[in-house]
Design an enzyme around this catalytic site. Sequence first.
Site, PDB file in Angstrom:
ATOM      1  N   HIS A  17       0.848  -1.204   0.000  1.00  0.00           N
ATOM      2  CA  HIS A  17       0.000   0.000   0.000  1.00  0.00           C
ATOM      3  C   HIS A  17       0.880   1.249   0.000  1.00  0.00           C
ATOM      4  O   HIS A  17       0.641   2.193  -0.754  1.00  0.00           O
ATOM      5  CB  HIS A  17      -0.861   0.068   1.261  1.00  0.00           C
ATOM      6  CG  HIS A  17      -1.947  -0.955   1.369  1.00  0.00           C
ATOM      7  ND1 HIS A  17      -2.073  -1.788   2.449  1.00  0.00           N
ATOM      8  CD2 HIS A  17      -2.985  -1.266   0.549  1.00  0.00           C
ATOM      9  CE1 HIS A  17      -3.131  -2.562   2.302  1.00  0.00           C
ATOM     10  NE2 HIS A  17      -3.705  -2.291   1.142  1.00  0.00           N
ATOM     11  N   LYS A  41     -16.428  -6.895   5.800  1.00  0.00           N
ATOM     12  CA  LYS A  41     -15.202  -7.700   5.740  1.00  0.00           C
ATOM     13  C   LYS A  41     -14.740  -8.134   7.140  1.00  0.00           C
ATOM     14  O   LYS A  41     -13.727  -8.814   7.254  1.00  0.00           O
ATOM     15  CB  LYS A  41     -14.078  -6.895   5.074  1.00  0.00           C
ATOM     16  CG  LYS A  41     -14.068  -6.926   3.556  1.00  0.00           C
ATOM     17  CD  LYS A  41     -12.664  -6.537   3.073  1.00  0.00           C
ATOM     18  CE  LYS A  41     -12.614  -6.137   1.625  1.00  0.00           C
ATOM     19  NZ  LYS A  41     -11.327  -5.465   1.302  1.00  0.00           N
ATOM     20  N   ARG A  90      -2.536  -5.742  -8.530  1.00  0.00           N
ATOM     21  CA  ARG A  90      -1.460  -6.708  -8.307  1.00  0.00           C
ATOM     22  C   ARG A  90      -1.417  -7.773  -9.388  1.00  0.00           C
ATOM     23  O   ARG A  90      -0.391  -8.115  -9.907  1.00  0.00           O
ATOM     24  CB  ARG A  90      -1.636  -7.381  -6.943  1.00  0.00           C
ATOM     25  CG  ARG A  90      -1.210  -6.512  -5.805  1.00  0.00           C
ATOM     26  CD  ARG A  90      -1.784  -6.962  -4.516  1.00  0.00           C
ATOM     27  NE  ARG A  90      -3.218  -6.775  -4.487  1.00  0.00           N
ATOM     28  CZ  ARG A  90      -3.951  -6.821  -3.400  1.00  0.00           C
ATOM     29  NH1 ARG A  90      -3.402  -7.089  -2.263  1.00  0.00           N
ATOM     30  NH2 ARG A  90      -5.240  -6.609  -3.455  1.00  0.00           N
ATOM     31  N   SER A 128      -3.012  -7.563   2.623  1.00  0.00           N
ATOM     32  CA  SER A 128      -3.285  -7.526   4.068  1.00  0.00           C
ATOM     33  C   SER A 128      -3.673  -8.915   4.554  1.00  0.00           C
ATOM     34  O   SER A 128      -3.289  -9.328   5.649  1.00  0.00           O
ATOM     35  CB  SER A 128      -4.419  -6.546   4.364  1.00  0.00           C
ATOM     36  OG  SER A 128      -4.066  -5.253   3.951  1.00  0.00           O
TER      37      SER A 128
HETATM   38  P1  ADP Z   1      -6.403  -5.646   0.290  1.00  0.00           P
HETATM   39  O1  ADP Z   1      -6.824  -5.925  -1.129  1.00  0.00           O
HETATM   40  O2  ADP Z   1      -4.973  -6.056   0.594  1.00  0.00           O
HETATM   41  O3  ADP Z   1      -7.381  -6.048   1.362  1.00  0.00           O
HETATM   42  P2  ADP Z   1      -7.288  -2.912   0.461  1.00  0.00           P
HETATM   43  O4  ADP Z   1      -8.711  -3.181   0.300  1.00  0.00           O
HETATM   44  O5  ADP Z   1      -6.860  -2.181   1.676  1.00  0.00           O
HETATM   45  O6  ADP Z   1      -6.303  -4.140   0.405  1.00  0.00           O
HETATM   46  O7  ADP Z   1      -6.730  -2.241  -0.844  1.00  0.00           O
HETATM   47  C1  ADP Z   1      -6.540  -0.900  -1.062  1.00  0.00           C
HETATM   48  C2  ADP Z   1      -5.862  -0.710  -2.401  1.00  0.00           C
HETATM   49  O8  ADP Z   1      -4.492  -1.075  -2.310  1.00  0.00           O
HETATM   50  C3  ADP Z   1      -6.441  -1.542  -3.545  1.00  0.00           C
HETATM   51  O9  ADP Z   1      -6.446  -0.758  -4.704  1.00  0.00           O
HETATM   52  C4  ADP Z   1      -5.464  -2.684  -3.676  1.00  0.00           C
HETATM   53  O10 ADP Z   1      -5.450  -3.224  -4.976  1.00  0.00           O
HETATM   54  C5  ADP Z   1      -4.177  -1.967  -3.364  1.00  0.00           C
HETATM   55  N1  ADP Z   1      -3.114  -2.841  -2.919  1.00  0.00           N
HETATM   56  C6  ADP Z   1      -3.125  -3.691  -1.871  1.00  0.00           C
HETATM   57  N2  ADP Z   1      -1.944  -4.336  -1.753  1.00  0.00           N
HETATM   58  C7  ADP Z   1      -1.164  -3.881  -2.774  1.00  0.00           C
HETATM   59  C8  ADP Z   1       0.182  -4.180  -3.223  1.00  0.00           C
HETATM   60  N3  ADP Z   1       0.931  -5.099  -2.606  1.00  0.00           N
HETATM   61  N4  ADP Z   1       0.644  -3.510  -4.301  1.00  0.00           N
HETATM   62  C9  ADP Z   1      -0.137  -2.611  -4.931  1.00  0.00           C
HETATM   63  N5  ADP Z   1      -1.400  -2.297  -4.583  1.00  0.00           N
HETATM   64  C10 ADP Z   1      -1.909  -2.917  -3.515  1.00  0.00           C
END
Ligand code: ADP
Length: 160
Positions: A17, A41, A90, A128
């Site tokens: 992130h 979630k 990703r 996460s």
């Molecule tokens: P997750 O999908 O890990 O539960 P979130 O809902 O918090 O995460 O995602 C927030 C944003 O961060 C989304 O656009 C998700 O694709 C992006 N994201 C999460 N992990 C990564 C990563 N390792 N590299 C790039 N973008 C990421």
Amino acid sequence: MQVAICPGSFDPITVGHLDVIERAAKLYDKVVIGVAQDANKKPLFSLEDRVKFISNSVSKLENVEVEAFDSLLVQFARKHKARTIIKGLRAVSDFELEFQMAQVNHYLDISIETVFMMASPKYAYLSSSAVKEIASYGGSVEGLVTTEVEIALKEFFKKK
Ligand code: ADP
């Protein structure tokens, strides 16, 4: 003033992130990290803790702010006069849901664009949920999250 929103549940924030946030901060005048409550979630960390972990991780980035929201993403974007939503991609598996969400948001507000940023190859595997799974079995998440989050995960799974 070009403002971008980086939305997510950030349960918890990872270096993946942070990589997207830092890259976005170089492209936009201001980046607002929108932390979604995401009650569906069943988050591991409270909204307050998730916001705190992010705030401490981005304190050195002068043009980055953190705020929780419990509304439509386009409403949150309008509140901040942002015309861009930044999402990290990703793998192909992220694409389908992200594509659908981008289209729904486009339907709701045509003036707001979703921009996708490719994950850095070194973090493309990182999520996460992976971090939580590793920590739940006592594995090391050093280098995947900040030290503060690493300690909080250890505390959480020790109590369980
Ligand atoms: P997750 O999908 O890990 O539960 P979130 O809902 O918090 O995460 O995602 C927030 C944003 O961060 C989304 O656009 C998700 O694709 C992006 N994201 C999460 N992990 C990564 C990563 N390792 N590299 C790039 N973008 C990421």
